[in-house]
Design an enzyme around this catalytic site. Structure first.
Site, short mmCIF file in Angstrom:
data_model
loop_
_atom_site.label_atom_id
_atom_site.label_comp_id
_atom_site.label_asym_id
_atom_site.label_seq_id
_atom_site.Cartn_x
_atom_site.Cartn_y
_atom_site.Cartn_z
N SER A 63 -10.26 -0.21 6.87
CA SER A 63 -9.61 -0.05 5.57
C SER A 63 -8.98 -1.31 4.99
O SER A 63 -8.56 -1.32 3.84
CB SER A 63 -8.53 1.05 5.64
OG SER A 63 -9.15 2.31 5.66
N SER A 115 -9.79 2.24 2.81
CA SER A 115 -8.85 2.98 1.98
C SER A 115 -7.87 2.10 1.20
O SER A 115 -7.27 2.56 0.25
CB SER A 115 -8.04 3.92 2.87
OG SER A 115 -7.23 3.17 3.78
N LYS A 167 0.86 -1.18 0.00
CA LYS A 167 0.00 0.00 0.00
C LYS A 167 0.90 1.23 0.00
O LYS A 167 1.92 1.25 0.70
CB LYS A 167 -0.91 -0.03 1.24
CG LYS A 167 -1.93 1.10 1.31
CD LYS A 167 -2.87 0.95 2.51
CE LYS A 167 -3.93 2.05 2.56
NZ LYS A 167 -4.85 1.88 3.71
#
Lengths: 96, 485, 479
Positions: free
Chosen positions: B176, B152, B77
């Site tokens: 997330s 997210s 990420k």
């Protein structure tokens, strides 16, 4: 609770954000909605309940031995800096 | 079909020299390139780095050396700092930011032999539940590109769901990892707070953020988590406790396990088809020997308002460092210092980030601190205590991960509260620091639904075991979107 | 007589003498090239986290114990949020609601010799900020973050000082204490020890506080005195001319000798303190605290009382000699070598030695005249090798040449003559030269004894031991 335009501008200033005049009503509306929403907390019965700042109970701060472990890497670190000279980070003049 | 193999199978094949890391990396890079126009899962693709690392991994494997993940492709990420590779956090603010150091998670996975193929798209500064707040454009759901992948960690979830990678790192502050796992039909685990180092993981809300894994199965998640987890002296909130051998404990039977159904999660707003999937999954656990009972957390409904005080408060302070002085975006031609601050920040941050910074600034400001921030921290303890009480009676809690399946892009952008409420089931675990997973448990209207599993602190092993036993009985987790099958 | 009473509270910032920073492993040494000692944590880079330095904690506890304060079993780090270019993270990590050191006190001696106890409200740990440099950069300011993250202890007094002199006495006492404790080098020019003064005035007899002004960052004792005096006069004049003091932050300009309002701090601050989620509560147990207590040195007040009782010094002398640990240690090293002469030692240390150190701008610890060497001189005074007059001459030579007292005495031939036969010889020679005076003396003119003493001294260039000379001369003259 509706936030006033002035409140929104004051918060934006504290947070060092510049809102365009046209954006302010939008933020005013959104933030008022959010403030209303978090206002639901008022109904929680928290009498005698201590605030909880950390999710794990009973943990305490660990201490680091006092030793110098870092070297001078300012050239590497300053590669991300928008403006430097003679090793200094530069900003518009600060008036004290 | 390499991409249909699990991470643990790939690791074994690499070790047996049935496949080379370079082959794997080329295969996945080709899939990534092909997917980008449709999915936009990556912010940066590091092909050269990856091929060089793969060659080194192959040499290590040939010499009989290498870590447990030697040569296995993964992605990070884009809020895990990677030395020499830009780390954007999905923000214009860090569009050109190249970290001089690696996050502990990155270092650990590299030491285990994993090969990074790129940096995954995400909501800006991890603030969002749909991946629509990224400066680099939204990520789309591989099951239907008109839909969001969740957020997210939307890039990580979409990439794993489309098997652009066998697994990816992700973070979870209010859901997330779990919400995108549910939306994309994959397995995600958010470990106990403090289990995975936060050093080098760009902060959103420090008391809630936790690094974890998005993978194709619980077994794969166990493999990755074993390497990521562990004490880090650079993180004061990292817990100094041994990391169990997660993969080794997966096969233990579930007989006698007590599972609590989170009553409130079934009460309101849950899509009926979604509910059916979750109830069917619970029946599987019963067949596996677990006993079910209902558990009530009366204050859980406070979790979203608590979260939207605590997380913005912390983020307003965490994001103050982006001031255009040492790194990050700087506006052109600043008139003076205040102008430099205000325009750099306003140009660098998107609307959702600004909203949260302003909310946080408001709840901490003089006159409001007690009513909002302190009140929320007290309510947080109430919620946390209810979980603790529940775990006195049951071994795990289960329920839906989200109220609905993936929604359409743009469906919830108009009103922040509608978007925030999408995290209604996931936030509790963050507030209490509990480990939690989402695993695929069926399809509602043709889209993946997620079963959420929450455990007591440091019960990752138990979560993974339950998920794995379930996945031995079901095949939801091996189903792929048609286009990426 | 002024109708106004001055009320002063000080916030003293002392940099702790750790090797590394409070939350990072970067060095704290002063004077390095810009930003060469600012690591990722100090720069507030994305993703970095603070880890607390054990030594900073130990030093803060030492201070707390030294002022008889309660040490918090649990203290909490909080973020103080504001934007400033020398504050990299946009917040300073400090302690707010739960500081590590709670109420204690410090005694100061007033001009009339009386003792006044000043309350210390609290002392807390925090990180220092960087520095802004304005010289030679035109319309720009340069930021050097080497200092960012240096550990500080902020010592907050009660508003209990009533004059600039009291404030200076308090600040000096704290300065003495932190150096005794070896927790701060006390170097004020380098900013290791500095203070903010909260100053207000009120009508004599009032129990309400007036509106205060905060004078920021004063880094010398003299400036503290001048800045407060100026500020008090300014406030009184303002009020007496019908104006009102406004609560504000002011800066002391030593060149102009005045305080002025700080433009950059004009707006009301809202620091939005909240517990730092990157740091956990700091817990100290009884054993930790007792271990630190056991390592405390003898503190200045205790040492001064001991000097009075053990060495028979006056309270004033004991106070002077214990003003710094180096001075007290030096004094005691001298006394150790001449245990019978503690007052003589005090006189020399506070007198000739202090004078010459002061003249040359040297510290007692400079090593220019080691205690053993001064003791060597005092030994020669005590054993009567040197008279007081000769001793001063020897001291001067010792200072300039770096030689021992004995070497100087030897080289200059300044040694007293104590050899009986040598003195006798000299007496006999004088008697032989002055037969008339001898006859007069022997005839009863006792006053001439002094004449003979003088003649012998002259002949021996003043080196004859006076007592011996006295005895021998009496015998010889009486035949």
């Amino acid at each position: 609770m509706a936030l006033t335009r002035e409140q929104v501008e004051n918060i934006a200033h504290l947070a060092r954000l510049e809102l365009e005049a046209a954006e302010i009503p939008q933020f005013q509306q959104n933030l008022s909605r959010i403030v209303d929403f978090i206002g639901e907390l008022e109904r929680a019965d928290t009498a005698g309940v201590a605030p909880m700042a950390h999710p794990l109970p009973g943990l305490t701060q660990r201490l680091r031995p006092d030793a110098v472990t870092e070297r001078d890497e300012h050239e590497l670190y300053q590669r991300n800096a928008p403006q430097v000279a003679s090793g200094l980070y530069l900003v518009p003049k600060v008036i004290e | 079909m390499i991409h249909r193999q699990t991470l643990s199978q790939l690791a074994a094949a690499l070790r047996a020299r049935k496949v080379s890391s370079v082959e794997l990396v080329r295969t996945y890079l080709a899939r990534i390139e092909a997917s980008q126009p449709a999915l936009n899962a990556f912010v940066s693709i590091t092909a050269e780095h990856a091929l060089a690392a793969a060659e080194a991994a192959d040499r290590a494997l040939a010499a009989g050396r290498g870590g447990p993940l030697e040569g296995v492709p993964i992605g990070h990420k884009d809020l895990f700092c990677t030395a020499g590779v830009r780390t954007t956090c999905g923000s214009r603010m860090l569009e050109n930011f190249v970290s001089p150091y690696d996050a502990t998670v990155v270092t650990r996975l590299r030491a285990a032999g994993a090969v990074m193929l790129g940096k995954l798209n995400m909501d800006e500064f991890a603030m969002g539940s749909s991946n629509e707040t990224s400066h680099f454009g939204p990520v789309r759901n591989p099951w239907n590109t008109a839909l969001v992948p969740g957020g997210s960690s939307g890039g990580s979830a979409a990439a794993v769901a489309a098997r652009l990678l066998p697994a990816a790192t992700a973070t979870d502050t209010g859901g997330s990892i779990r919400q995108p796992a549910a939306f994309c039909g994959i397995t995600g685990i958010k470990p106990t707070y403090g289990r995975v180092s936060r050093y080098g993981m760009i902060a959103f809300a420090s008391s809630l953020d936790q690094g974890g894994v998005l993978a194709a199965s619980a077994e794969d998640a166990a493999w990755l988590l074993r390497e990521m987890a562990g004490f880090d002296p650079r993180d004061s909130t990292s817990v100094d406790a041994p990391v169990p051998d997660y993969p080794a404990g997966l096969d233990a039977p579930l007989a006698g396990m007590k599972i609590g159904l989170l009553k409130e999660f079934f009460d309101t707003g849950l899509d009926p088809q979604y509910e059916r999937c979750v109830r069917e999954a619970l029946a599987v656990f019963e067949r596996l020997g677990a006993t079910l009972c209902e558990v009530s957390l009366p204050n859980i409904s406070l979790s979203v308002p608590v979260y939207y005080v605590v997380a913005p408060a912390e983020c307003s302070s965490n994001l103050a460092r982006y001031d255009g002085v040492r790194f990050g975006h700087r506006c052109a031609d600043a008139r003076d210092l205040q102008d430099l601050y205000k325009r750099s920040r306003s140009e660098g941050f998107g609307a959702e980030v600004k909203r949260r910074i302003m909310t946080g600034t408001y709840v901490l400001s003089a006159g409001y601190y007690d009513a909002y921030y302190l009140k929320a921290q007290r309510a947080r303890r109430l919620i946390s205590a209810e979980f603790a009480r529940a775990f006195g009676e049951v071994d795990l809690l289960m329920g839906p991960t989200t109220p609905t399946v993936a929604f359409a892009l743009g469906a919830k952008t108009a009103d922040p509260i509608t978007m925030y409420l999408n995290d209604i089931y996931t936030i509790g675990a963050n507030l209490a620091g509990l480990p939690a997973m989402s695993i695929p448990c069926g399809f509602a209207a043709g889209l993946p639904a997620g079963l959420q599993i929450i455990g007591p602190h440091f019960a990752e092993q138990r979560l993974l075991q339950a998920a794995h036993r379930y996945q031995l009985e079901t095949d939801w987790h091996v189903r792929l979107p048609e286009q990426y099958a | 007589m002024s109708a106004w009473e001055t009320v002063i509270g000080l916030e003293i910032h002392a940099q702790l003498a750790t090797r590394s920073k409070i939350f990072s492993g970067a060095a704290t040494a002063y004077g390095a090239a810009p930003n060469t000692q600012a690591c990722l944590v100090d720069l507030g880079y994305p993703g970095v986290l603070p880890v607390l330095n054990a030594e900073a904690v130990r030093m803060a506890v030492r201070f707390g114990l030294a002022i008889g304060a309660r040490i918090a079993r649990q203290s909490v780090f909080a973020r103080k949020n504001y934007f400033y270019p020398d504050l990299p993270k946009g917040y300073q990590i400090s302690q707010y609601e739960l500081p590590i050191v709670a109420a204690g006190s410090i005694d100061i001696v007033l001009e009339d010799g009386s003792v006044k106890r000043i309350g210390v409200t609290r002392a807390h740990l925090e990180e220092d900020a960087g520095k802004s440099l304005h010289e030679g950069l035109g319309a720009l300011t340069g930021i050097d973050l080497n200092r960012a993250g240096t550990p500080l202890i902020e010592i907050v007094s009660e508003p209990e000082m009533r004059s600039a002199k009291e404030a200076v006495a308090y600040m000096k006492k704290v300065h003495t204490l932190v150096r005794y404790l070896e927790i701060c080098d006390g170097n004020m020019q380098e900013g290791s020890f500095r203070c903010d003064a909260n100053v207000s005035v009120r009508p004599l007899g009032s129990d309400q506080f007036g509106t205060r002004a905060e004078i920021k960052n004063i880094n010398s004792f003299r400036y503290v005195e001048k800045a407060i005096q100026y500020e008090v006069a300014r406030q009184i004049e303002l009020i007496e001319s019908g104006g009102k003091v406004i609560q504000e932050t002011r800066l002391y300009d030593p060149d102009r000798g005045e305080t002025r309002s700080m433009r950059s701090k004009e707006e009301a601050n809202d620091y939005r303190y909240f517990p730092d989620p990157d740091l956990l509560p700091l817990e100290l147990d009884e054993a930790d605290i007792e271990a630190i207590r056991a390592g405390l040195p003898e503190l200045p007040d205790a040492k001064a009382s001991r000097f009075v009782s053990q060495y028979g010094l006056s309270a004033y002398d004991a106070g002077v000699l214990t003003a710094s640990r180096d001075l007290a240690d030096y004094y005691e090293a001298v006394v150790h070598a001449v245990p019978q002469q503690p007052k003589l030692a005090a006189n020399w240390v506070m007198g000739d030695l202090a004078a010459v150190l002061n003249k040359e701008g040297l510290e007692i610890g400079s090593g220019r005249l080691p205690a053993e060497r001064l003791a060597g001189l005092l030994v020669r005074i005590a054993d009567q090798t040197l008279s007081g007059k000769l001793a001063k001459e020897v001291f001067e030579s010792m200072w300039s040449s770096g030689q021992s007292a004995d070497a100087v005495i030897e080289a200059k031939g300044l040694k007293q003559i104590t050899d009986t036969s040598a003195i006798e010889q000299a007496i006999e020679a004088v008697m032989a030269k002055n037969p008339a005076q001898l006859a007069e003396y022997r005839g009863g003119k006792d006053k001439l004894f002094g004449f003979f003493v003088g003649q012998v001294m002259k002949a021996t260039q003043g080196k004859a031991n006076p007592a011996q000379l006295n005895d021998l001369l009496k015998k010889k003259l009486s035949g």
